[in-house]
Scaffold this motif. Structure first.
Motif, PDB file in Angstrom:
ATOM      1  N   GLU A  37       8.361  -2.305   7.835  1.00  0.00           N
ATOM      2  CA  GLU A  37       8.871  -0.965   8.117  1.00  0.00           C
ATOM      3  C   GLU A  37      10.289  -0.824   7.559  1.00  0.00           C
ATOM      4  O   GLU A  37      11.118  -1.708   7.727  1.00  0.00           O
ATOM      5  CB  GLU A  37       8.861  -0.790   9.632  1.00  0.00           C
ATOM      6  N   GLY A  38      10.543   0.282   6.851  1.00  0.00           N
ATOM      7  CA  GLY A  38      11.863   0.569   6.325  1.00  0.00           C
ATOM      8  C   GLY A  38      12.134   0.059   4.926  1.00  0.00           C
ATOM      9  O   GLY A  38      13.141   0.415   4.317  1.00  0.00           O
ATOM     10  N   ARG A  39      11.257  -0.766   4.390  1.00  0.00           N
ATOM     11  CA  ARG A  39      11.459  -1.278   3.030  1.00  0.00           C
ATOM     12  C   ARG A  39      10.768  -0.381   1.999  1.00  0.00           C
ATOM     13  O   ARG A  39       9.952   0.463   2.341  1.00  0.00           O
ATOM     14  CB  ARG A  39      10.928  -2.705   2.927  1.00  0.00           C
ATOM     15  N   ARG A  40      11.085  -0.604   0.748  1.00  0.00           N
ATOM     16  CA  ARG A  40      10.578   0.217  -0.356  1.00  0.00           C
ATOM     17  C   ARG A  40       9.058   0.094  -0.495  1.00  0.00           C
ATOM     18  O   ARG A  40       8.520  -1.011  -0.535  1.00  0.00           O
ATOM     19  CB  ARG A  40      11.253  -0.228  -1.652  1.00  0.00           C
ATOM     20  N   ALA A  41       8.388   1.238  -0.586  1.00  0.00           N
ATOM     21  CA  ALA A  41       6.930   1.285  -0.739  1.00  0.00           C
ATOM     22  C   ALA A  41       6.605   1.491  -2.214  1.00  0.00           C
ATOM     23  O   ALA A  41       6.648   2.607  -2.716  1.00  0.00           O
ATOM     24  CB  ALA A  41       6.347   2.411   0.113  1.00  0.00           C
ATOM     25  N   ASP A  42       6.275   0.407  -2.899  1.00  0.00           N
ATOM     26  CA  ASP A  42       6.048   0.489  -4.338  1.00  0.00           C
ATOM     27  C   ASP A  42       4.624   0.123  -4.749  1.00  0.00           C
ATOM     28  O   ASP A  42       4.316   0.048  -5.936  1.00  0.00           O
ATOM     29  CB  ASP A  42       7.036  -0.399  -5.081  1.00  0.00           C
ATOM     30  N   ARG A  43       3.752  -0.091  -3.785  1.00  0.00           N
ATOM     31  CA  ARG A  43       2.352  -0.429  -4.067  1.00  0.00           C
ATOM     32  C   ARG A  43       1.503  -0.081  -2.862  1.00  0.00           C
ATOM     33  O   ARG A  43       2.022   0.234  -1.798  1.00  0.00           O
ATOM     34  CB  ARG A  43       2.205  -1.894  -4.445  1.00  0.00           C
ATOM     35  N   PHE A  44       0.207  -0.143  -3.054  1.00  0.00           N
ATOM     36  CA  PHE A  44      -0.719   0.053  -1.940  1.00  0.00           C
ATOM     37  C   PHE A  44      -1.975  -0.746  -2.228  1.00  0.00           C
ATOM     38  O   PHE A  44      -2.153  -1.266  -3.339  1.00  0.00           O
ATOM     39  CB  PHE A  44      -1.015   1.538  -1.699  1.00  0.00           C
ATOM     40  N   TRP A  45      -2.833  -0.863  -1.223  1.00  0.00           N
ATOM     41  CA  TRP A  45      -4.022  -1.693  -1.325  1.00  0.00           C
ATOM     42  C   TRP A  45      -5.231  -0.973  -0.746  1.00  0.00           C
ATOM     43  O   TRP A  45      -5.093  -0.133   0.145  1.00  0.00           O
ATOM     44  CB  TRP A  45      -3.835  -3.000  -0.541  1.00  0.00           C
ATOM     45  N   ILE A  46      -6.385  -1.373  -1.225  1.00  0.00           N
ATOM     46  CA  ILE A  46      -7.657  -1.002  -0.616  1.00  0.00           C
ATOM     47  C   ILE A  46      -8.334  -2.312  -0.237  1.00  0.00           C
ATOM     48  O   ILE A  46      -8.536  -3.196  -1.086  1.00  0.00           O
ATOM     49  CB  ILE A  46      -8.533  -0.174  -1.565  1.00  0.00           C
ATOM     50  N   SER A  78       2.872   5.438   2.460  1.00  0.00           N
ATOM     51  CA  SER A  78       4.270   5.795   2.242  1.00  0.00           C
ATOM     52  C   SER A  78       4.649   5.822   0.765  1.00  0.00           C
ATOM     53  O   SER A  78       5.615   6.479   0.383  1.00  0.00           O
ATOM     54  CB  SER A  78       5.183   4.822   2.986  1.00  0.00           C
ATOM     55  N   TRP A  79       3.906   5.142  -0.082  1.00  0.00           N
ATOM     56  CA  TRP A  79       4.132   5.122  -1.522  1.00  0.00           C
ATOM     57  C   TRP A  79       3.953   6.509  -2.145  1.00  0.00           C
ATOM     58  O   TRP A  79       4.454   6.768  -3.233  1.00  0.00           O
ATOM     59  CB  TRP A  79       3.148   4.158  -2.199  1.00  0.00           C
ATOM     60  N   HIS A  80       3.259   7.407  -1.444  1.00  0.00           N
ATOM     61  CA  HIS A  80       2.899   8.714  -2.001  1.00  0.00           C
ATOM     62  C   HIS A  80       3.887   9.815  -1.619  1.00  0.00           C
ATOM     63  O   HIS A  80       3.891  10.878  -2.231  1.00  0.00           O
ATOM     64  CB  HIS A  80       1.489   9.086  -1.536  1.00  0.00           C
ATOM     65  N   VAL A  85       9.353   4.866   1.420  1.00  0.00           N
ATOM     66  CA  VAL A  85       9.781   3.802   2.333  1.00  0.00           C
ATOM     67  C   VAL A  85       8.683   3.640   3.385  1.00  0.00           C
ATOM     68  O   VAL A  85       8.193   4.632   3.939  1.00  0.00           O
ATOM     69  CB  VAL A  85      11.129   4.165   3.008  1.00  0.00           C
ATOM     70  N   TRP A  86       8.308   2.396   3.661  1.00  0.00           N
ATOM     71  CA  TRP A  86       7.237   2.137   4.627  1.00  0.00           C
ATOM     72  C   TRP A  86       7.604   2.659   6.009  1.00  0.00           C
ATOM     73  O   TRP A  86       8.702   2.412   6.493  1.00  0.00           O
ATOM     74  CB  TRP A  86       6.944   0.635   4.730  1.00  0.00           C
ATOM     75  N   HIS A  87       6.658   3.335   6.637  1.00  0.00           N
ATOM     76  CA  HIS A  87       6.846   3.855   7.989  1.00  0.00           C
ATOM     77  C   HIS A  87       6.344   2.881   9.052  1.00  0.00           C
ATOM     78  O   HIS A  87       6.681   3.013  10.225  1.00  0.00           O
ATOM     79  CB  HIS A  87       6.126   5.197   8.149  1.00  0.00           C
ATOM     80  N   TRP A  99      -7.815  -4.718  -3.438  1.00  0.00           N
ATOM     81  CA  TRP A  99      -7.384  -4.182  -4.726  1.00  0.00           C
ATOM     82  C   TRP A  99      -5.970  -3.670  -4.523  1.00  0.00           C
ATOM     83  O   TRP A  99      -5.700  -2.937  -3.574  1.00  0.00           O
ATOM     84  CB  TRP A  99      -8.287  -3.049  -5.183  1.00  0.00           C
ATOM     85  N   GLU A 100      -5.091  -4.052  -5.426  1.00  0.00           N
ATOM     86  CA  GLU A 100      -3.700  -3.628  -5.354  1.00  0.00           C
ATOM     87  C   GLU A 100      -3.421  -2.633  -6.474  1.00  0.00           C
ATOM     88  O   GLU A 100      -3.933  -2.772  -7.587  1.00  0.00           O
ATOM     89  CB  GLU A 100      -2.780  -4.836  -5.497  1.00  0.00           C
ATOM     90  N   PHE A 101      -2.586  -1.628  -6.162  1.00  0.00           N
ATOM     91  CA  PHE A 101      -2.246  -0.584  -7.115  1.00  0.00           C
ATOM     92  C   PHE A 101      -0.737  -0.428  -7.188  1.00  0.00           C
ATOM     93  O   PHE A 101      -0.058  -0.472  -6.169  1.00  0.00           O
ATOM     94  CB  PHE A 101      -2.857   0.754  -6.685  1.00  0.00           C
ATOM     95  N   ASP A 102      -0.240  -0.199  -8.391  1.00  0.00           N
ATOM     96  CA  ASP A 102       1.162   0.098  -8.604  1.00  0.00           C
ATOM     97  C   ASP A 102       1.376   1.570  -8.263  1.00  0.00           C
ATOM     98  O   ASP A 102       0.770   2.450  -8.881  1.00  0.00           O
ATOM     99  CB  ASP A 102       1.528  -0.181 -10.059  1.00  0.00           C
ATOM    100  N   ALA A 103       2.214   1.845  -7.289  1.00  0.00           N
ATOM    101  CA  ALA A 103       2.408   3.210  -6.792  1.00  0.00           C
ATOM    102  C   ALA A 103       2.956   4.143  -7.864  1.00  0.00           C
ATOM    103  O   ALA A 103       2.495   5.283  -7.997  1.00  0.00           O
ATOM    104  CB  ALA A 103       3.335   3.202  -5.579  1.00  0.00           C
ATOM    105  N   GLU A 104       3.917   3.679  -8.630  1.00  0.00           N
ATOM    106  CA  GLU A 104       4.512   4.545  -9.645  1.00  0.00           C
ATOM    107  C   GLU A 104       3.484   4.951 -10.689  1.00  0.00           C
ATOM    108  O   GLU A 104       3.424   6.111 -11.104  1.00  0.00           O
ATOM    109  CB  GLU A 104       5.698   3.854 -10.307  1.00  0.00           C
ATOM    110  N   ALA A 105       2.641   4.017 -11.109  1.00  0.00           N
ATOM    111  CA  ALA A 105       1.605   4.333 -12.098  1.00  0.00           C
ATOM    112  C   ALA A 105       0.621   5.366 -11.555  1.00  0.00           C
ATOM    113  O   ALA A 105       0.227   6.296 -12.269  1.00  0.00           O
ATOM    114  CB  ALA A 105       0.869   3.058 -12.508  1.00  0.00           C
TER     115      ALA A 105
END
Length: 152
Positions: A37-46, A78-80, A85-87, A99-105
């Motif tokens: 919580e509170g850190r940068r959200a730069d990726r996400f997973w399924i 939170s990446w979206h 920032v992670w909630h 599966w991991e995804f790069d949020a910026e991409a």
């Protein structure tokens, strides 16, 4: 979890296929913190296999587990939404394959294709609504004077 929050139910086949072209297979041993919580959200997973729990920091206590996520579910929204920032926090409760995804991409793909972007935004919106409901119920169970009122 509602059906609208799983990848297969949330996105039309063409958008799902497009998103999955950017997937990277990852695995996490049980006990691994995916994010705090509170850190940068730069990726996400399924989640493919295993269980991930979402938790919220409670001052002076252990983190309160809000929800458990499994196959086909999105870990992280939170990446979206700025400021990215992670909630919540997240931890693998068992061996997790995902599966991991790069949020910026993915955000760039959304910006380039409004139809794809809308589909992702609606999916993430359903996930946020579902997580808010789960957090409310769980926190009432933990800290409310009479619990959530939900039948056991």
């Amino acid at each position: 979890m509602t059906s609208a929050t799983t990848l297969t139910a949330a996105l039309p086949a063409e958008h799902r296929a497009r998103l999955m072209r950017h997937a990277r297979e990852v695995s996490f041993p049980a006990g691994t913190r995916l994010f705090e919580e509170g850190r940068r959200a730069d990726r996400f997973w399924i989640v493919r296999t295993g269980t991930v729990v979402l938790d919220v920091h409670v001052p002076g206590r252990r983190a309160a587990v809000i929800e458990s996520l499994g196959h086909g579910e999105l870990v992280g929204w939170s990446w979206h939404i700025p400021p990215y920032v992670w909630h919540l926090g997240a931890e693998a409760m068992s061996q997790v394959r995902a599966w991991e995804f790069d949020a910026e991409a993915v955000r760039e793909m959304c910006a380039r294709d409004p139809g794809f972007g809308r589909a992702i935004a609606v999916w993430v919106g359903h996930v946020v609504a579902d997580r808010l409901r789960a957090a409310r119920i769980r926190l009432l169970d933990l800290y409310g004077p009479y619990g959530s009122g939900s039948p056991p």
